[in-house]
Design a protein around this motif. Sequence first.
Motif, mmCIF file in Angstrom:
data_model
loop_
_atom_site.group_PDB
_atom_site.id
_atom_site.type_symbol
_atom_site.label_atom_id
_atom_site.label_comp_id
_atom_site.label_asym_id
_atom_site.label_seq_id
_atom_site.Cartn_x
_atom_site.Cartn_y
_atom_site.Cartn_z
ATOM 1 N N SER A 208 -0.653 -5.806 -14.217
ATOM 2 C CA SER A 208 0.355 -4.780 -14.472
ATOM 3 C C SER A 208 0.751 -4.743 -15.945
ATOM 4 C CB SER A 208 1.587 -5.016 -13.597
ATOM 5 O OG SER A 208 1.269 -4.891 -12.230
ATOM 6 N N GLY B 273 1.932 1.819 -3.457
ATOM 7 C CA GLY B 273 0.817 2.339 -4.236
ATOM 8 C C GLY B 273 0.595 3.822 -3.998
ATOM 9 N N GLU C 76 -8.126 3.722 -9.950
ATOM 10 C CA GLU C 76 -6.754 3.282 -9.695
ATOM 11 C C GLU C 76 -6.624 2.652 -8.307
ATOM 12 O OE1 GLU C 76 -3.708 3.082 -10.940
ATOM 13 O OE2 GLU C 76 -4.086 3.769 -12.978
ATOM 14 N N ALA C 77 -7.433 3.104 -7.361
ATOM 15 C CA ALA C 77 -7.375 2.544 -6.010
ATOM 16 C C ALA C 77 -8.167 1.253 -5.886
ATOM 17 C CB ALA C 77 -7.899 3.570 -4.998
ATOM 18 N N PRO D 7 -6.842 -2.641 -8.154
ATOM 19 C CA PRO D 7 -5.945 -3.635 -7.535
ATOM 20 C C PRO D 7 -6.606 -4.390 -6.387
ATOM 21 C CG PRO D 7 -4.812 -1.538 -7.831
ATOM 22 C CD PRO D 7 -6.256 -1.285 -8.095
ATOM 23 N N ALA E 66 0.837 -1.205 0.000
ATOM 24 C CA ALA E 66 0.000 0.000 0.000
ATOM 25 C C ALA E 66 0.869 1.251 0.000
ATOM 26 C CB ALA E 66 -0.928 -0.013 1.204
#
Length: 454
Positions: free
Chosen positions: A340, A136, A316-317, A320, A133
Amino acid sequence: MNSLERKAVIPIAGIYGLRMLGLFLILPVFAIYAEGLKDFTPALLGLALGAYGFTMAMLQIPFGWLSDRIGRKPVITAGLLVFAVGSVVAAMSDSIWGVIIGRALQGSGAIAAAMMALLADLTREEVRSKAMAMIGITIGSSFTVALIVGPLLDAWIGVNGIFWLIAVLALLSIGVLYVMVPNPDHSGMHRDVESRPGEFGRILSNPQLLRLDFGILILNAIMTAMFVALPFVLRDHLHIESIHQAWVYLPVLVVAMIVMVPLIIMAESKGKMKQVFLTSITLIAIACAMLGALHNSMFSVVAGLFLFFVAYNVLEATLPSLISRMAPIDAKGTAMGVYSTSQFFGAFLGGAVGGWCYGHYDVQGVFFGSVGLAVLWLLVAAGMSMPAMRSAIMLHVASDADASALEPGLLQIAGVYEARVVPEENTAFLRVNKKELDRAAVDALLGIKHEEAV
Protein backbone atom coordinates in the motif's frame (compact mmCIF):
# COMPACT_ATOMS: atom_id res chain seq x y z
CA MET A 1 -20.68 -13.29 7.53
CA ASN A 2 -23.19 -13.11 10.33
CA SER A 3 -25.52 -10.15 10.80
CA LEU A 4 -23.22 -8.36 13.26
CA GLU A 5 -20.28 -8.64 10.88
CA ARG A 6 -22.34 -7.35 7.97
CA LYS A 7 -23.47 -4.39 10.10
CA ALA A 8 -19.81 -3.60 10.71
CA VAL A 9 -18.33 -4.28 7.28
CA ILE A 10 -20.88 -2.37 5.18
CA PRO A 11 -20.40 1.02 6.90
CA ILE A 12 -16.62 0.54 7.09
CA ALA A 13 -16.55 -0.14 3.35
CA GLY A 14 -18.77 2.91 2.87
CA ILE A 15 -16.41 5.18 4.82
CA TYR A 16 -13.43 3.82 2.92
CA GLY A 17 -15.22 4.26 -0.41
CA LEU A 18 -16.35 7.83 0.30
CA ARG A 19 -12.85 8.83 1.27
CA MET A 20 -11.33 7.34 -1.88
CA LEU A 21 -14.12 8.89 -3.94
CA GLY A 22 -13.09 12.25 -2.51
CA LEU A 23 -9.51 11.70 -3.65
CA PHE A 24 -10.48 10.47 -7.11
CA LEU A 25 -13.23 12.98 -7.97
CA ILE A 26 -10.84 15.71 -9.04
CA LEU A 27 -8.71 13.47 -11.28
CA PRO A 28 -10.64 14.07 -14.52
CA VAL A 29 -11.23 17.80 -13.96
CA PHE A 30 -8.36 19.27 -11.97
CA ALA A 31 -5.85 19.81 -14.77
CA ILE A 32 -8.07 22.26 -16.64
CA TYR A 33 -9.16 23.98 -13.40
CA ALA A 34 -5.55 24.42 -12.30
CA GLU A 35 -4.74 26.56 -15.35
CA GLY A 36 -6.70 29.40 -13.74
CA LEU A 37 -4.89 29.25 -10.40
CA LYS A 38 -2.14 31.67 -9.38
CA ASP A 39 1.44 30.43 -9.83
CA PHE A 40 0.30 27.63 -12.15
CA THR A 41 2.99 25.61 -13.87
CA PRO A 42 2.66 22.12 -15.36
CA ALA A 43 5.08 20.76 -12.77
CA LEU A 44 3.01 22.18 -9.91
CA LEU A 45 -0.14 20.79 -11.52
CA GLY A 46 1.34 17.31 -11.30
CA LEU A 47 2.50 17.91 -7.76
CA ALA A 48 -1.01 18.99 -6.73
CA LEU A 49 -2.52 15.84 -8.25
CA GLY A 50 -0.07 13.52 -6.52
CA ALA A 51 0.68 15.33 -3.25
CA TYR A 52 -1.80 13.23 -1.26
CA GLY A 53 0.13 10.08 -2.18
CA PHE A 54 3.34 11.20 -0.49
CA THR A 55 1.80 12.01 2.89
CA MET A 56 -0.44 8.96 2.79
CA ALA A 57 2.52 6.70 2.02
CA MET A 58 4.49 8.16 4.93
CA LEU A 59 1.73 8.07 7.54
CA GLN A 60 -0.60 5.12 6.91
CA ILE A 61 1.53 2.51 8.72
CA PRO A 62 2.38 4.78 11.71
CA PHE A 63 -1.32 5.65 12.07
CA GLY A 64 -2.11 1.93 12.14
CA TRP A 65 0.38 1.45 14.98
CA LEU A 66 -1.09 4.45 16.81
CA SER A 67 -4.54 2.86 16.59
CA ASP A 68 -3.16 -0.17 18.44
CA ARG A 69 -2.25 2.15 21.32
CA ILE A 70 -5.09 4.67 21.60
CA GLY A 71 -7.93 2.94 19.79
CA ARG A 72 -9.21 2.63 16.24
CA LYS A 73 -12.03 5.16 16.23
CA PRO A 74 -10.04 8.09 17.71
CA VAL A 75 -7.36 7.65 15.02
CA ILE A 76 -9.92 7.29 12.23
CA THR A 77 -11.81 10.35 13.50
CA ALA A 78 -8.65 12.42 13.59
CA GLY A 79 -7.74 11.26 10.10
CA LEU A 80 -11.14 12.17 8.69
CA LEU A 81 -10.98 15.60 10.35
CA VAL A 82 -7.53 16.24 8.82
CA PHE A 83 -8.88 15.04 5.46
CA ALA A 84 -11.80 17.49 5.77
CA VAL A 85 -9.47 20.36 6.71
CA GLY A 86 -7.30 19.61 3.69
CA SER A 87 -10.37 19.66 1.45
CA VAL A 88 -11.41 23.06 2.85
CA VAL A 89 -7.90 24.46 2.34
CA ALA A 90 -7.96 23.29 -1.29
CA ALA A 91 -11.49 24.68 -1.80
CA MET A 92 -10.56 28.13 -0.50
CA SER A 93 -7.26 28.43 -2.35
CA ASP A 94 -6.83 30.59 -5.43
CA SER A 95 -3.18 29.52 -5.75
CA ILE A 96 -1.79 26.20 -6.92
CA TRP A 97 0.38 26.16 -3.81
CA GLY A 98 -2.70 26.29 -1.59
CA VAL A 99 -4.17 23.31 -3.41
CA ILE A 100 -0.89 21.40 -3.02
CA ILE A 101 -1.02 22.04 0.74
CA GLY A 102 -4.67 20.99 0.84
CA ARG A 103 -3.99 17.79 -1.08
CA ALA A 104 -1.05 16.97 1.17
CA LEU A 105 -3.32 17.46 4.19
CA GLN A 106 -5.91 15.17 2.61
CA GLY A 107 -3.29 12.46 2.38
CA SER A 108 -2.20 13.13 5.97
CA GLY A 109 -5.55 11.77 7.11
CA ALA A 110 -4.05 8.35 6.45
CA ILE A 111 -6.65 6.04 7.98
CA ALA A 112 -6.28 3.00 5.70
CA ALA A 113 -4.32 0.85 8.16
CA ALA A 114 -6.50 1.86 11.12
CA MET A 115 -9.64 1.05 9.12
CA MET A 116 -8.32 -2.40 8.24
CA ALA A 117 -7.41 -3.01 11.88
CA LEU A 118 -10.95 -2.03 12.95
CA LEU A 119 -12.33 -4.37 10.31
CA ALA A 120 -10.20 -7.18 11.73
CA ASP A 121 -11.40 -6.43 15.27
CA LEU A 122 -15.01 -6.81 14.14
CA THR A 123 -14.75 -9.91 11.93
CA ARG A 124 -13.77 -13.51 12.42
CA GLU A 125 -10.71 -14.76 10.57
CA GLU A 126 -12.72 -17.12 8.38
CA VAL A 127 -14.76 -14.27 6.84
CA ARG A 128 -12.10 -11.56 6.83
CA SER A 129 -11.03 -12.19 3.25
CA LYS A 130 -14.64 -11.64 2.13
CA ALA A 131 -14.80 -8.43 4.13
CA MET A 132 -11.57 -7.17 2.58
CA ALA A 133 -12.89 -8.09 -0.87
CA MET A 134 -15.94 -5.89 -0.21
CA ILE A 135 -13.65 -2.98 0.56
CA GLY A 136 -11.64 -3.67 -2.59
CA ILE A 137 -14.81 -3.63 -4.68
CA THR A 138 -15.85 -0.38 -3.03
CA ILE A 139 -12.53 1.28 -3.86
CA GLY A 140 -12.69 0.11 -7.47
CA SER A 141 -16.26 1.36 -7.78
CA SER A 142 -15.24 4.72 -6.29
CA PHE A 143 -12.62 5.18 -9.01
CA THR A 144 -15.12 4.36 -11.76
CA VAL A 145 -17.83 6.61 -10.31
CA ALA A 146 -15.36 9.48 -9.85
CA LEU A 147 -14.30 9.53 -13.50
CA ILE A 148 -17.92 9.72 -14.61
CA VAL A 149 -19.36 11.99 -11.92
CA GLY A 150 -16.37 14.33 -11.59
CA PRO A 151 -16.95 16.20 -14.87
CA LEU A 152 -20.69 16.48 -14.14
CA LEU A 153 -20.04 17.92 -10.68
CA ASP A 154 -17.48 20.29 -12.15
CA ALA A 155 -20.15 21.72 -14.45
CA TRP A 156 -22.57 22.05 -11.56
CA ILE A 157 -20.50 23.28 -8.59
CA GLY A 158 -16.96 23.68 -9.95
CA VAL A 159 -13.79 22.09 -8.65
CA ASN A 160 -13.76 24.23 -5.51
CA GLY A 161 -17.34 23.04 -4.92
CA ILE A 162 -16.14 19.46 -5.29
CA PHE A 163 -13.56 20.08 -2.57
CA TRP A 164 -16.31 21.49 -0.30
CA LEU A 165 -18.43 18.41 -1.03
CA ILE A 166 -15.51 16.14 -0.15
CA ALA A 167 -15.15 17.92 3.20
CA VAL A 168 -18.84 17.40 3.96
CA LEU A 169 -18.60 13.70 3.06
CA ALA A 170 -15.63 13.33 5.41
CA LEU A 171 -17.60 14.84 8.30
CA LEU A 172 -20.62 12.65 7.51
CA SER A 173 -18.28 9.66 7.58
CA ILE A 174 -17.41 10.47 11.19
CA GLY A 175 -21.10 10.25 12.01
CA VAL A 176 -21.34 6.90 10.24
CA LEU A 177 -18.32 5.68 12.20
CA TYR A 178 -19.95 6.31 15.57
CA VAL A 179 -23.58 5.61 14.71
CA MET A 180 -23.30 2.56 12.46
CA VAL A 181 -19.95 0.88 13.19
CA PRO A 182 -20.05 -1.22 16.39
CA ASN A 183 -17.38 -0.89 19.05
CA PRO A 184 -15.21 -4.04 19.08
CA ASP A 185 -15.21 -6.13 22.23
CA HIS A 186 -11.44 -6.00 22.16
CA SER A 187 -8.68 -4.73 19.86
CA GLY A 188 -5.61 -6.76 19.13
CA MET A 189 -2.73 -7.13 16.71
CA HIS A 190 -3.80 -8.96 13.55
CA ARG A 191 -0.89 -10.32 11.54
CA ASP A 192 -3.05 -10.85 8.46
CA VAL A 193 -3.92 -7.12 8.08
CA GLU A 194 -1.47 -5.11 10.22
CA SER A 195 2.23 -4.31 9.80
CA ARG A 196 4.73 -5.44 12.42
CA PRO A 197 8.00 -3.48 12.73
CA GLY A 198 10.10 -6.61 13.12
CA GLU A 199 8.89 -8.08 9.83
CA PHE A 200 9.97 -5.32 7.44
CA GLY A 201 13.44 -6.79 6.86
CA ARG A 202 11.96 -10.10 5.82
CA ILE A 203 9.46 -8.45 3.47
CA LEU A 204 11.88 -5.97 1.91
CA SER A 205 14.45 -8.69 1.22
CA ASN A 206 11.99 -10.85 -0.72
CA PRO A 207 12.64 -10.26 -4.46
CA GLN A 208 9.26 -11.61 -5.54
CA LEU A 209 7.39 -9.23 -3.25
CA LEU A 210 9.61 -6.35 -4.34
CA ARG A 211 8.65 -7.02 -7.96
CA LEU A 212 4.99 -6.68 -7.02
CA ASP A 213 5.62 -3.54 -4.96
CA PHE A 214 7.48 -2.04 -7.91
CA GLY A 215 4.58 -3.01 -10.15
CA ILE A 216 1.87 -1.28 -8.12
CA LEU A 217 4.11 1.80 -7.81
CA ILE A 218 4.47 1.97 -11.61
CA LEU A 219 0.78 1.25 -12.24
CA ASN A 220 -0.37 4.10 -10.00
CA ALA A 221 2.34 6.41 -11.32
CA ILE A 222 1.09 5.88 -14.88
CA MET A 223 -2.56 6.27 -13.86
CA THR A 224 -1.92 9.59 -12.09
CA ALA A 225 0.35 10.90 -14.86
CA MET A 226 -2.35 10.18 -17.44
CA PHE A 227 -4.71 12.62 -15.77
CA VAL A 228 -2.12 15.37 -16.02
CA ALA A 229 -2.45 15.13 -19.81
CA LEU A 230 -5.76 13.44 -20.63
CA PRO A 231 -8.12 16.37 -19.86
CA PHE A 232 -6.06 18.56 -22.22
CA VAL A 233 -6.18 15.90 -24.95
CA LEU A 234 -9.96 15.73 -24.72
CA ARG A 235 -10.38 19.52 -24.66
CA ASP A 236 -7.64 20.82 -26.95
CA HIS A 237 -7.21 17.98 -29.45
CA LEU A 238 -10.69 16.43 -29.58
CA HIS A 239 -12.59 19.62 -28.64
CA ILE A 240 -14.63 17.96 -25.87
CA GLU A 241 -15.39 20.34 -23.03
CA SER A 242 -15.09 19.17 -19.44
CA ILE A 243 -18.82 18.65 -18.88
CA HIS A 244 -19.01 16.25 -21.83
CA GLN A 245 -15.87 14.27 -21.00
CA ALA A 246 -17.88 12.00 -18.70
CA TRP A 247 -19.57 10.54 -21.79
CA VAL A 248 -16.17 9.47 -23.08
CA TYR A 249 -15.30 7.69 -19.85
CA LEU A 250 -18.69 6.05 -19.22
CA PRO A 251 -18.87 3.55 -22.12
CA VAL A 252 -15.14 2.85 -21.99
CA LEU A 253 -15.20 2.02 -18.28
CA VAL A 254 -18.36 -0.10 -18.47
CA VAL A 255 -17.11 -2.23 -21.36
CA ALA A 256 -13.63 -2.50 -19.82
CA MET A 257 -15.10 -3.84 -16.56
CA ILE A 258 -17.06 -6.47 -18.51
CA VAL A 259 -14.01 -7.56 -20.50
CA MET A 260 -11.79 -7.83 -17.42
CA VAL A 261 -13.94 -10.56 -15.83
CA PRO A 262 -13.02 -13.43 -18.20
CA LEU A 263 -9.37 -12.38 -18.04
CA ILE A 264 -9.33 -12.64 -14.25
CA ILE A 265 -11.14 -15.99 -14.41
CA MET A 266 -8.54 -17.22 -16.90
CA ALA A 267 -5.73 -16.06 -14.64
CA GLU A 268 -7.13 -17.48 -11.40
CA SER A 269 -8.94 -20.63 -12.49
CA LYS A 270 -7.10 -21.72 -15.63
CA GLY A 271 -3.58 -21.32 -14.32
CA LYS A 272 -2.73 -18.51 -16.76
CA MET A 273 -1.80 -15.88 -14.18
CA LYS A 274 1.62 -15.00 -15.57
CA GLN A 275 0.40 -14.84 -19.17
CA VAL A 276 -2.53 -12.57 -18.25
CA PHE A 277 -0.30 -10.49 -15.97
CA LEU A 278 2.39 -9.83 -18.59
CA THR A 279 -0.21 -9.27 -21.30
CA SER A 280 -1.90 -6.63 -19.16
CA ILE A 281 1.37 -4.75 -18.66
CA THR A 282 1.94 -4.92 -22.41
CA LEU A 283 -1.53 -3.49 -23.01
CA ILE A 284 -0.70 -0.58 -20.68
CA ALA A 285 2.36 0.19 -22.83
CA ILE A 286 0.38 -0.10 -26.09
CA ALA A 287 -2.44 2.10 -24.74
CA CYS A 288 -0.03 4.84 -23.66
CA ALA A 289 1.78 4.66 -27.02
CA MET A 290 -1.54 5.09 -28.85
CA LEU A 291 -2.46 8.07 -26.69
CA GLY A 292 0.94 9.63 -27.26
CA ALA A 293 1.11 9.13 -31.03
CA LEU A 294 -2.55 9.33 -32.06
CA HIS A 295 -4.18 11.72 -29.59
CA ASN A 296 -5.77 13.76 -32.41
CA SER A 297 -8.03 10.83 -33.33
CA MET A 298 -11.19 10.13 -31.35
CA PHE A 299 -11.10 6.46 -32.33
CA SER A 300 -7.49 6.05 -31.20
CA VAL A 301 -8.05 7.86 -27.90
CA VAL A 302 -11.12 5.76 -27.07
CA ALA A 303 -9.34 2.55 -28.10
CA GLY A 304 -6.30 3.51 -26.05
CA LEU A 305 -8.42 4.29 -22.99
CA PHE A 306 -10.27 1.01 -23.39
CA LEU A 307 -7.04 -1.02 -23.47
CA PHE A 308 -5.68 0.94 -20.54
CA PHE A 309 -8.69 0.46 -18.29
CA VAL A 310 -9.03 -3.26 -19.11
CA ALA A 311 -5.40 -3.79 -18.16
CA TYR A 312 -5.56 -1.43 -15.18
CA ASN A 313 -8.58 -3.23 -13.70
CA VAL A 314 -7.03 -6.66 -14.21
CA LEU A 315 -3.76 -5.61 -12.57
CA GLU A 316 -5.49 -3.84 -9.67
CA ALA A 317 -7.39 -7.06 -8.97
CA THR A 318 -4.52 -9.54 -9.37
CA LEU A 319 -1.67 -7.70 -7.64
CA PRO A 320 -3.15 -7.90 -4.09
CA SER A 321 -3.97 -11.57 -4.67
CA LEU A 322 -0.36 -12.27 -5.66
CA ILE A 323 0.94 -10.37 -2.62
CA SER A 324 -1.24 -12.49 -0.35
CA ARG A 325 0.02 -15.74 -1.89
CA MET A 326 3.69 -14.77 -1.99
CA ALA A 327 3.93 -13.16 1.45
CA PRO A 328 5.19 -15.18 4.41
CA ILE A 329 2.07 -16.69 5.93
CA ASP A 330 2.61 -15.03 9.30
CA ALA A 331 3.45 -11.58 7.85
CA LYS A 332 0.72 -10.91 5.30
CA GLY A 333 -0.27 -7.68 7.01
CA THR A 334 3.28 -6.31 6.80
CA ALA A 335 3.53 -7.31 3.14
CA MET A 336 0.26 -5.55 2.38
CA GLY A 337 1.42 -2.47 4.32
CA VAL A 338 4.56 -2.19 2.17
CA TYR A 339 2.45 -2.78 -0.93
CA SER A 340 0.00 0.00 0.00
CA THR A 341 2.86 2.38 0.75
CA SER A 342 4.30 1.67 -2.70
CA GLN A 343 0.87 2.23 -4.23
CA PHE A 344 0.44 5.68 -2.68
CA PHE A 345 4.03 6.70 -3.37
CA GLY A 346 3.46 5.75 -7.00
CA ALA A 347 0.58 8.23 -7.19
CA PHE A 348 2.91 10.95 -5.90
CA LEU A 349 5.68 10.10 -8.36
CA GLY A 350 3.24 9.88 -11.25
CA GLY A 351 1.87 13.33 -10.57
CA ALA A 352 5.27 14.93 -10.04
CA VAL A 353 7.01 13.30 -13.01
CA GLY A 354 3.94 13.58 -15.23
CA GLY A 355 3.73 17.31 -14.57
CA TRP A 356 7.40 17.75 -15.41
CA CYS A 357 7.01 15.77 -18.65
CA TYR A 358 3.97 17.81 -19.64
CA GLY A 359 5.80 21.06 -19.04
CA HIS A 360 8.78 20.04 -21.15
CA TYR A 361 7.34 17.79 -23.84
CA ASP A 362 3.57 18.46 -23.88
CA VAL A 363 1.00 15.63 -23.67
CA GLN A 364 3.02 13.21 -25.80
CA GLY A 365 5.85 13.47 -23.31
CA VAL A 366 3.56 12.25 -20.53
CA PHE A 367 2.26 9.30 -22.54
CA PHE A 368 5.60 8.23 -24.01
CA GLY A 369 7.18 8.54 -20.57
CA SER A 370 4.47 6.19 -19.33
CA VAL A 371 5.38 3.76 -22.12
CA GLY A 372 8.93 3.74 -20.81
CA LEU A 373 7.73 2.97 -17.28
CA ALA A 374 5.48 0.16 -18.52
CA VAL A 375 8.33 -1.40 -20.52
CA LEU A 376 10.59 -1.22 -17.47
CA TRP A 377 7.89 -2.93 -15.40
CA LEU A 378 7.50 -5.62 -18.07
CA LEU A 379 11.23 -6.39 -17.88
CA VAL A 380 11.10 -6.60 -14.07
CA ALA A 381 7.94 -8.74 -14.05
CA ALA A 382 9.18 -11.16 -16.73
CA GLY A 383 11.43 -12.91 -14.19
CA MET A 384 8.71 -13.29 -11.58
CA SER A 385 7.69 -16.76 -10.39
CA MET A 386 3.97 -17.19 -9.96
CA PRO A 387 2.84 -18.78 -6.68
CA ALA A 388 0.97 -22.07 -6.53
CA MET A 389 -2.78 -21.88 -5.96
CA ARG A 390 -2.77 -22.67 -2.25
CA SER A 391 -4.82 -21.43 0.67
CA ALA A 392 -3.55 -19.73 3.81
CA ILE A 393 -5.21 -20.72 7.07
CA MET A 394 -4.74 -19.63 10.65
CA LEU A 395 -5.28 -22.14 13.45
CA HIS A 396 -5.55 -21.52 17.18
CA VAL A 397 -3.30 -23.93 19.00
CA ALA A 398 -4.29 -25.52 22.30
CA SER A 399 -2.62 -23.69 25.17
CA ASP A 400 -0.97 -26.84 26.51
CA ALA A 401 0.54 -27.85 23.15
CA ASP A 402 4.32 -28.02 22.69
CA ALA A 403 4.69 -25.15 20.25
CA SER A 404 8.39 -25.79 19.56
CA ALA A 405 7.62 -29.23 18.13
CA LEU A 406 4.63 -28.28 16.03
CA GLU A 407 6.24 -26.90 12.87
CA PRO A 408 8.18 -30.05 11.88
CA GLY A 409 5.12 -32.17 12.61
CA LEU A 410 2.84 -29.97 10.54
CA LEU A 411 5.17 -30.11 7.56
CA GLN A 412 4.95 -33.91 7.60
CA ILE A 413 1.17 -33.84 7.08
CA ALA A 414 -0.21 -34.34 3.59
CA GLY A 415 -1.34 -31.09 1.98
CA VAL A 416 0.72 -28.77 4.24
CA TYR A 417 3.38 -26.88 2.27
CA GLU A 418 4.34 -24.14 4.70
CA ALA A 419 3.96 -23.83 8.47
CA ARG A 420 4.79 -21.12 10.96
CA VAL A 421 3.93 -21.33 14.66
CA VAL A 422 3.85 -18.24 16.89
CA PRO A 423 3.97 -19.70 20.42
CA GLU A 424 3.26 -16.45 22.29
CA GLU A 425 0.00 -16.09 20.36
CA ASN A 426 -0.92 -19.79 20.44
CA THR A 427 -1.35 -19.59 16.67
CA ALA A 428 -0.24 -21.65 13.70
CA PHE A 429 -0.19 -20.27 10.16
CA LEU A 430 -0.34 -22.79 7.32
CA ARG A 431 -0.29 -22.69 3.54
CA VAL A 432 -2.11 -25.74 2.26
CA ASN A 433 -3.73 -27.49 -0.67
CA LYS A 434 -7.21 -28.07 0.71
CA LYS A 435 -7.88 -30.94 -1.69
CA GLU A 436 -4.86 -32.84 -0.36
CA LEU A 437 -4.99 -31.71 3.27
CA ASP A 438 -5.29 -34.39 5.95
CA ARG A 439 -7.36 -32.28 8.28
CA ALA A 440 -7.80 -34.99 10.87
CA ALA A 441 -4.03 -35.19 11.30
CA VAL A 442 -3.77 -31.43 11.70
CA ASP A 443 -6.52 -31.43 14.34
CA ALA A 444 -4.86 -34.26 16.22
CA LEU A 445 -1.46 -32.55 16.23
CA LEU A 446 -2.67 -29.10 17.24
CA GLY A 447 -5.48 -30.11 19.56
CA ILE A 448 -7.86 -27.61 18.01
CA LYS A 449 -11.59 -27.74 17.55
CA HIS A 450 -12.15 -25.72 14.38
CA GLU A 451 -10.40 -23.88 11.56
CA GLU A 452 -10.39 -20.17 10.95
CA ALA A 453 -9.31 -19.23 7.44
CA VAL A 454 -7.36 -16.09 6.73
